[in-house]
Write a protein that holds these residues in place. Sequence first.
Motif, mmCIF file in Angstrom:
data_model
loop_
_atom_site.group_PDB
_atom_site.id
_atom_site.type_symbol
_atom_site.label_atom_id
_atom_site.label_comp_id
_atom_site.label_asym_id
_atom_site.label_seq_id
_atom_site.Cartn_x
_atom_site.Cartn_y
_atom_site.Cartn_z
ATOM 1 N N SER A 137 111.142 43.553 -83.277
ATOM 2 C CA SER A 137 109.766 43.207 -83.487
ATOM 3 C C SER A 137 109.349 43.055 -84.879
ATOM 4 O O SER A 137 110.176 43.514 -85.653
ATOM 5 C CB SER A 137 108.627 44.340 -82.999
ATOM 6 O OG SER A 137 108.984 44.230 -81.683
ATOM 7 N N ILE A 138 108.151 42.512 -85.220
ATOM 8 C CA ILE A 138 107.803 42.511 -86.550
ATOM 9 C C ILE A 138 106.388 42.959 -86.971
ATOM 10 O O ILE A 138 105.587 42.941 -85.917
ATOM 11 C CB ILE A 138 107.739 41.014 -87.228
ATOM 12 C CG1 ILE A 138 108.971 40.128 -86.883
ATOM 13 C CG2 ILE A 138 107.150 40.886 -88.503
ATOM 14 C CD1 ILE A 138 108.834 38.775 -87.426
ATOM 15 N N VAL A 139 106.161 43.955 -87.759
ATOM 16 C CA VAL A 139 104.895 44.405 -87.949
ATOM 17 C C VAL A 139 104.465 44.160 -89.443
ATOM 18 O O VAL A 139 105.248 44.497 -90.317
ATOM 19 C CB VAL A 139 104.743 46.089 -87.718
ATOM 20 C CG1 VAL A 139 103.424 46.659 -87.975
ATOM 21 C CG2 VAL A 139 105.597 46.314 -86.405
ATOM 22 N N ASN A 148 104.770 51.401 -77.306
ATOM 23 C CA ASN A 148 106.318 50.978 -76.852
ATOM 24 C C ASN A 148 106.228 49.570 -77.161
ATOM 25 O O ASN A 148 105.625 48.923 -76.098
ATOM 26 C CB ASN A 148 106.592 51.485 -75.521
ATOM 27 C CG ASN A 148 108.033 51.571 -75.159
ATOM 28 O OD1 ASN A 148 108.877 50.654 -75.898
ATOM 29 N ND2 ASN A 148 108.328 52.473 -74.304
ATOM 30 N N ALA A 149 106.922 48.947 -77.958
ATOM 31 C CA ALA A 149 106.944 47.712 -78.207
ATOM 32 C C ALA A 149 108.469 46.810 -78.365
ATOM 33 O O ALA A 149 109.243 47.505 -78.840
ATOM 34 C CB ALA A 149 106.147 47.322 -79.440
ATOM 35 N N ASP A 150 108.258 45.736 -77.676
ATOM 36 C CA ASP A 150 109.709 44.900 -77.810
ATOM 37 C C ASP A 150 109.261 43.537 -77.792
ATOM 38 O O ASP A 150 108.319 43.052 -77.091
ATOM 39 C CB ASP A 150 110.501 45.277 -76.606
ATOM 40 C CG ASP A 150 111.956 44.553 -76.635
ATOM 41 O OD1 ASP A 150 112.306 43.995 -77.737
ATOM 42 O OD2 ASP A 150 112.607 44.525 -75.621
ATOM 43 N N LYS A 166 103.882 46.570 -74.075
ATOM 44 C CA LYS A 166 103.740 45.191 -73.638
ATOM 45 C C LYS A 166 104.418 44.174 -74.767
ATOM 46 O O LYS A 166 104.949 44.658 -75.814
ATOM 47 C CB LYS A 166 102.091 44.887 -74.112
ATOM 48 C CG LYS A 166 101.265 45.641 -73.316
ATOM 49 C CD LYS A 166 99.641 45.424 -73.728
ATOM 50 C CE LYS A 166 98.756 46.156 -72.769
ATOM 51 N NZ LYS A 166 97.287 45.735 -73.173
ATOM 52 N N ASP A 167 104.415 43.093 -74.239
ATOM 53 C CA ASP A 167 105.050 41.899 -75.249
ATOM 54 C C ASP A 167 103.899 41.310 -75.965
ATOM 55 O O ASP A 167 103.100 40.880 -75.224
ATOM 56 C CB ASP A 167 105.884 40.909 -74.195
ATOM 57 C CG ASP A 167 106.384 39.748 -74.924
ATOM 58 O OD1 ASP A 167 107.365 39.102 -74.391
ATOM 59 O OD2 ASP A 167 105.764 39.361 -76.092
#
Length: 332
Positions: free
Chosen positions: A293-295, A305-307, A322-323
């Motif tokens: 991911s990019i933040v 919880n991110a992918d 979530k996406d």
Amino acid sequence: MKIIVPMAGMGKRMRPHTLTVPKPLLPIAGKPIVQRLVEDIASVADEKITDIAFVTGRFGSETEERLLKVADNLGAKGHICYQDEALGTAHAILCAKELLDGNVIVAFADTLFKADFKFNAEKDGVLWVQKIEDPSQFGVVKINDNGVITDYVEKPKEYVSDLAMIGIYYFKDGATLRKELEYLIENDIIKGGEYQLPDALRNMTEKGMEFVPGEVEEWLDCGNKNATVHTNSRILAFNSDKDQKDSSAKIKNSIINEPCYLGENVVIENSVVGPHVSIHENTTVKDSVIKNSIVYTNTVIEGLNADNSMIGNHVTFKSEPKDLSIGDYSKQ
């Protein structure tokens, strides 16, 4: 050597992120896409880059100053040229006609690449290409037995070649390119409502100029969210032998699965981050699991919880897995 970077498009496929930042200035592992692009070109060019023209929309003085700084960092003079109407690739390049003289590279700002060659500046032209499995979705080039390009075919329905043009071109004689682009516009040679660069390339080839392919190892697209997240992961992997974490980043009771980029003043607490994650400056991540991911900047993430996600600037976010594709200044 001069570089022309057409980048006037609105980046609609990258919304909501491009509502506040032009797509070429979105960072990938800490650097704007357009900065990575011109640095990569400079690394494969034998000659010094003297001028860089950015063909933009009316993006405002702050954006223009950032672009001029990109050129200055390479020791080049920066130029801002405007394309006020979306009239195609040929028209976009001609908006920088004052630089169309001598050795010129044209590079469209939604693509990055990995290559390990130095191109021959004595050739009439070099078109960067990559072999692909399905040529029907791309513009491709046909070559003869001597490796010289003979034709340019847009999205062929039947197989003619698997060498897709990636949007980066070198011209030994920029003045000749300028004349061919002007010819298209003066004679209203339009396809799909736009003036197209391949029409000029075909005319130049038919007049005896020899263009050759410059095949890259990897072509990285930044046209939409999923492609940009993938490109981020590849850039991080390319640089995995380097420490990509700023010394000011604070990591508390957390696991960082490399490769990852952590920018200035990033705080990671009670979290698992990576692999293939870029977290940009002044962002805090707590009680979260984030991978691939990019933040972006000045953001606070808790309990996420991110992918396969992009999270914008100045975001405050807490959610179930979530996406994601979240724009700047969002709150939840």
